[in-house]
Enzyme design. Structure first.
Site, PDB file in Angstrom:
ATOM      1  N   ASP A  53      64.052  45.677  19.913  1.00 28.97           N
ATOM      2  CA  ASP A  53      64.451  45.822  19.077  1.00 28.97           C
ATOM      3  C   ASP A  53      66.109  46.130  19.313  1.00 28.97           C
ATOM      4  OD1 ASP A  53      63.410  47.601  20.044  1.00 28.97           O
ATOM      5  OD2 ASP A  53      64.001  48.697  18.447  1.00 28.97           O
ATOM      6  N   GLU A  54      66.766  45.479  18.185  1.00 28.89           N
ATOM      7  CA  GLU A  54      68.574  45.642  17.861  1.00 28.89           C
ATOM      8  C   GLU A  54      68.972  45.953  19.268  1.00 28.89           C
ATOM      9  OE1 GLU A  54      67.899  49.753  14.803  1.00 28.89           O
ATOM     10  OE2 GLU A  54      66.760  50.214  16.216  1.00 28.89           O
TER      11      GLU A  54
END
Ligand code: ACM
Length: 505
Positions: A332-333
Site C-alpha cells: 500500500d501507499e
C-alpha cells in the site's frame, strides 16, 4: 433381634450415603435461550424456556480428539465461575447436570458449524470438526455468569434450555493489529487474540513492519530488530518478538482456531528496514529512524538484486514459522516508488512468496499486476482496484477504511484514533454489508471481512480496547451472520447485554 438391628443400621447407612450422593436436584428456572445477547447472532435458536443447572457435581465429557477444546472449556468454566468440573468420570453420582462435546460427522459439512442441544439434563455441543466444537464453546461461554459477580459464591449456574444451530456466512473473519507503530507485548497480543476468539473471528493479521518499527526477529538480519525495532511512534521504547515469541503467539492463536497472517509491508512503509541496512537503500546510506505519523516516503531499492536476496531470507524465515497458507506483503501507499518500478517489484515478490509455499495477500494496490492464482487483495480504499481484482479472478478481503477501520475515532470527542477516513460510530461500523458495499462486487468475489486496527494513536492494550469495544463484536457479526438476520435495533440490545460480560473474555 440384634441382627435385625444391624440390618436396620445398614439400611440407614446406605440411605444416608444415597442422600449424600444424590442431593435433591437443584431447581430449574424459566430462562429464554433467545435472550442471551449472543454475538454473533446464531442462525437458528429454539427456546424451551427452562434451564440446565451446572454445579460442583457436574461433569464434562469429551473424547481424545477434542482434548484441546475440552481442556479449554474446563479452564474457562473454572476461571469464570470457580467450578472444577469432573472430566470424563466412568460413573457419575447422578444422571443430570452435565456437558458433552462430541464430533458428529452428520452435523453439517462445514467444519465451523455446530449445534448446541440443551436439556434440563445435559448440554451437548456437536460439530463435524474441532473448529465447530470451539465455536459452540464460545456460544456457551457467552452464557456463563459474569466473572466478577457476587452470585458466584453459590458455585452454581444455569444455562437456558433449547437448541442452537449455527454456521458462518464467510470463511474469512479477520482483525488486524499494527504492532509496528506501537509495540504490543506477547501477553497483550494473547489477550487481543482471546477477544477475537470470543467472537468467533478466525484470522489474526499482524502488521509486523512499517516505517516506525520492525517487530520480528530475522536470524539472517539481526539489525532489523536491534536497530529497526528500538523505537515507535512518539519516540518510545519499541520492542520486537523473538522467533520463539512469534511461535508462542502462533500456537496461542492456533489453539483458538485462529489463522495468523503475518505482514511485512513493502516496497513502501519500509523505513525501519532502510535505517537498519545501508544496502537496502539506492544511495547506499542508512536512513534515520522515524517516529512521526506520515506515510508514503520510503521505498526499498527496486533494481538491486540484494533487495530480493534480502526479501527471500525475510519471507523464508517468517513463512517457515507460520502454519497458515498466507503471507501479506502490504504493497500500500508506495508513493515513493514509480508505478513501473512498483509493478516490477510486486511481480518479483509474489514469486518469492510462492517459492516459500505461501499464497500472497496485499492491500488493493497490488492488483496493478497479474496476480498468481490463490492470491488475495485486501480492499481498503480504491474501488477500481477491487474491480481489477475481480476481473483477474483474485478474491477480495473487504476492509473499506470508511467503515471497517478500527483506528478511526467514533466522533469528535474520542480520546484515541484518527479521522482521515471519517468518524466511525458504532452504528456506522455495523450498518453496511461486505457483499453489497462496492458496486460490481458481490458475495462470490469476496472471502470475507477484516477490521484493521492501526496503532499510531494507541500504545498499549488498554488504549487499543477503547477502539475495539464496542465495535469489534459488530465486525464479528458481519463476518458470521447472514445479512438477513442482521438488524441494528435488535443488535443494539444484544450488544448492551453482551458487553456486560466483557471482562469474561
Ligand atoms: C492502509 O491503510 N494504508 C492500508
Amino acid at each position: 433381634m440384634k441382627n435385625l438391628f444391624y440390618v436396620f443400621l445398614t439400611v440407614l447407612f446406605f440411605a444416608a450415603c444415597q442422600s449424600v450422593n444424590t442431593p435433591p436436584r437443584p431447581p430449574a428456572v424459566p430462562m429464554d435461550l433467545s435472550a442471551q445477547g449472543i454475538i454473533p447472532r446464531p442462525l437458528q435458536v429454539r427456546t424451551d424456556s427452562s434451564s440446565l443447572v451446572i454445579d460442583s457435581l457436574s461433569a464434562l465429557f469429551f473424547s481424545a480428539e477434542l482434548k484441546k477444546e475440552g481442556e479449554y472449556l474446563l479452564a474457562e468454566i473454572q476461571r469464570v465461575t470457580g467450578l472444577d468440573l469432573t472430566v470424563n468420570p466412568a460413573e457419575t453420582d447422578r444422571a443430570y447436570g452435565h456437558i458433552k462435546l462430541q464430533l458428529d460427522a452428520n452435523t453439517k459439512s462445514d467444519d465451523e458449524a455446530y449445534t448446541l442441544d440443551i436439556t434440563e439434563d445435559t448440554l451437548t455441543v456437536s460439530a463435524a470438526a474441532p473448529a465447530g466444537i470451539f465455536y459452540g464453546i464460545q456460544t456457551l461461554r457467552q452464557m456463563l455468569p459474569h466473572r466478577l459477580s457476587d452470585t458466584l459464591t453459590e458455585k452454581i449456574f444455569r444455562i437456558p434450555t433449547g437448541k442452537i444451530e449455527d454456521a458462518p456466512e464467510y470463511a474469512h473473519r479477520g482483525v488486524m493489529l499494527d504492532v509496528s507503530r506501537h509495540f504490543f507485548t506477547v501477553a497483550e497480543v494473547k489477550q487481543f487474540i482471546d477477544y477475537l476468539a470470543a467472537y468467533k473471528i478466525n484470522v489474526f493479521h499482524i502488521h509486523l513492519a512499517d516505517d516506525q518499527g520492525w517487530r520480528i526477529e530475522i536470524k539472517a538480519y539481526p539489525e532489523l530488530t536491534e536497530q529497526g525495532g528500538r523505537t515507535a511512534v512518539g519516540g518510545g521504547a519499541g520492542g520486537y518478538y523473538t522467533q520463539a515469541d512469534y511461535k508462542e503467539i502462533i500456537q496461542y492463536a492456533t489453539d483458538r482456531h485462529i489463522t495468523v497472517i503475518p505482514e511485512i509491508d513493502m516496497p513502501g512503509h519500509t523505513n525501519a528496514a532502510l535505517s537498519s541496512y545501508a544496502f537496502l537503500n539506492c544511495n547506499g546510506k542508512k536512513t534515520k529512524m522515524y517516529t512521526g505519523m506520515r506515510v508514503g516516503f520510503s521505498s526499498l531499492c527496486i533494481y538491486k538484486d540484494t533487495t530480493y536476496a534480502f526479501l527471500d531470507k525475510v519471507i523464508g524465515e517468517i513463512a517457515a514459522l507460520t502454519p497458515g497458507e498466507y503471507f501479506h506483503i502490504g504493497g500500500d501507499e508506495a508513493h515513493a516508488t514509480k508505478q513501473k518500478d512498483y509493478n516490477y517489484f510486486i511481480e518479483k515478490v509474489q514469486n518469492i512468496v510462492a517459492a516459500h509455499g505461501k499464497k500472497m495477500v496485499g492491500w488493493d494496490e497490488i492488483t496493478a499486476v497479474d496476480l498468481l492464482p490463490g492470491s488475495l487483495a485486501q480492499h481498503w480504499q480504491t474501488p477500481e482496484n477491487a474491480l481489477r481484482a475481480k476481473a483477474q479472478g483474485t478474491k477480495i478481503i473487504m476492509s473499506p477504511a470508511k467503515k471497517a477501520y478500527l483506528d478511526m475515532k467514533y466522533d469528535s470527542s474520542s480520546q484515541f484514533g484518527l479521522r482521515w477516513a471519517g468518524y466511525i460510530p458504532v452504528d456506522t461500523a455495523y450498518l453496511w454489508s461486505p457483499q453489497t458495499y462496492l458496486p460490481g462486487i458481490g458475495k462470490e468475489d469476496i472471502v470475507g471481512v477484516e477490521a484493521p486496527l492501526w496503532s499510531e494513536t494507541v500504545s498499549n492494550l488498554a488504549e487499543a480496547e477503547y477502539l475495539l469495544f464496542p465495535r469489534l463484536p459488530g465486525y464479528a457479526e458481519m463476518g458470521w451472520t447472514p445479512d438477513s438476520l442482521r438488524n441494528w435495533e435488535e443488535y443494539e440490545g444484544r450488544l448492551e447485554k453482551n458487553l456486560r460480560k466483557f471482562t469474561n473474555y
